[in-house]
Design an enzyme around this catalytic site. Sequence first.
Site, short mmCIF file in Angstrom:
data_model
loop_
_atom_site.label_atom_id
_atom_site.label_comp_id
_atom_site.label_asym_id
_atom_site.label_seq_id
_atom_site.Cartn_x
_atom_site.Cartn_y
_atom_site.Cartn_z
N ASP A 40 -9.19 7.15 13.98
CA ASP A 40 -8.28 8.29 13.80
C ASP A 40 -9.03 9.58 13.50
O ASP A 40 -8.70 10.63 14.03
CB ASP A 40 -7.20 8.01 12.75
CG ASP A 40 -7.73 7.70 11.37
OD1 ASP A 40 -8.93 7.37 11.22
OD2 ASP A 40 -6.93 7.77 10.41
N ALA A 125 -5.38 -2.18 -1.54
CA ALA A 125 -5.47 -3.33 -0.65
C ALA A 125 -5.62 -2.94 0.81
O ALA A 125 -5.49 -3.77 1.70
CB ALA A 125 -4.23 -4.21 -0.81
N LEU A 127 -3.56 -1.04 2.41
CA LEU A 127 -2.22 -0.99 2.99
C LEU A 127 -1.58 0.39 2.81
O LEU A 127 -0.38 0.54 2.92
CB LEU A 127 -1.34 -2.08 2.38
CG LEU A 127 -1.82 -3.51 2.63
CD1 LEU A 127 -0.90 -4.51 1.93
CD2 LEU A 127 -1.90 -3.82 4.12
N SER A 129 -1.33 2.65 0.13
CA SER A 129 -0.48 2.97 -1.01
C SER A 129 -0.47 4.46 -1.31
O SER A 129 0.55 5.02 -1.72
CB SER A 129 -0.93 2.18 -2.24
OG SER A 129 -2.28 2.47 -2.57
N ASP A 174 -2.55 7.11 8.38
CA ASP A 174 -1.74 6.55 7.30
C ASP A 174 -0.50 7.38 7.01
O ASP A 174 0.61 6.84 6.99
CB ASP A 174 -2.59 6.38 6.04
CG ASP A 174 -3.65 5.31 6.21
OD1 ASP A 174 -3.70 4.66 7.27
OD2 ASP A 174 -4.45 5.12 5.27
#
Length: 388
Positions: A40, A125, A127, A129, A174
Amino acid sequence: MTNRTPAAQRAIALHRESWGEPAVVSRAPGRVNLIGEHTDYNDGYVLPMAIEFDTVVALSPARSGLRSTVISEIFGTATLDSKCESIDSTHWASYVFGVSHLLDGHGISTGSWNCSIATDVPIGASLSSSAALEVALARALLRLAGESWEPAETAQLCQRVENEVVGMPCGIMDPLISACAIAGHASLIDCRLLDVRPRRLPDGTVMAILDTTTRRELVDSAYADRRSACARAANWIEVPALRDAQLDEIERLPEELATERRRARHVVTENERTLEAAQAMEENDAEVLGSLMNASHVSLRDDYEVSGPELDAIVEIAQASPGCIGARMTGGGFAGCAVALVTAAAAGAFTNAVREGYRATSGLDASVWLSRPAAGASIIDRAEWHVG
């Protein structure tokens, strides 16, 4: 995905205990990236999906003063002064400060406010957050200010929070998937054009998120070193970004740039894999998608060197487990999570095999979650504020 009380209920309850009824409640999801890692920030292609873990913000105007108060169920309480121009970038509230500060810089004044935060996104993790928090807060503050919600523009603002306030030189993926995801779909994202194209998972499959339970902070030299190596490679080839490079150009990098050659080779081949994966999803071809995920992990491990012992172990165990079609590490790397494409019929056996195998290999207990592709950020309607 979880048996805990949903984050929305916890955020609303925390707000009521502290200040009374919130004025607005918003949510934004974490994400798992199926393929397209470290592309990205090279203007390339990624293929993430939002997951069924949310961060929820409950917010109301403060009665007076110039201070906003934030309560996180995990990190505690912080007070933000609206006149303050900076914050310690290592403090958890720097994400909150950054969103508010940059909105104010865009002429969007929200005054002072009280905010409670709850999350089901595992912290650290890989993911996303932090992006879930930033996007959920931006969504709530824009509603409080009576401003329109522009998902792509908000995602860019949240990326600036990471880059300019927190000090993490990450790309757009993200916050963009957290803001723009379409329920039931992963998304092929062109990170240069911010073009988002939905893709369904192949029939009869599910995505499994495999948490090694190891953690690493990404605001460090390892991430920045790789981004710098990509920039040096692009500069040597004389292209704006590695998205524009060809593999034969990468292989001509001189020996003194051998590290840059490996990093760039990953980016160029990963972009190709990501486009091929999107096409495989369009053609409902699970086997091709799985093989591309496997190849992505090898490239991340060997050329980009962002895997780690636990990530390699859980990927190898997953690939050998019942029903697995493909698996790879996901996120920034070094620790955190892997992702696997699994036949839905074998999901239970797969989950048990991974947990048992990882415990036997590492001595650690892995968390394994199955997730459908979730929707992007939204305001939670008052009729849905179910708090006992």
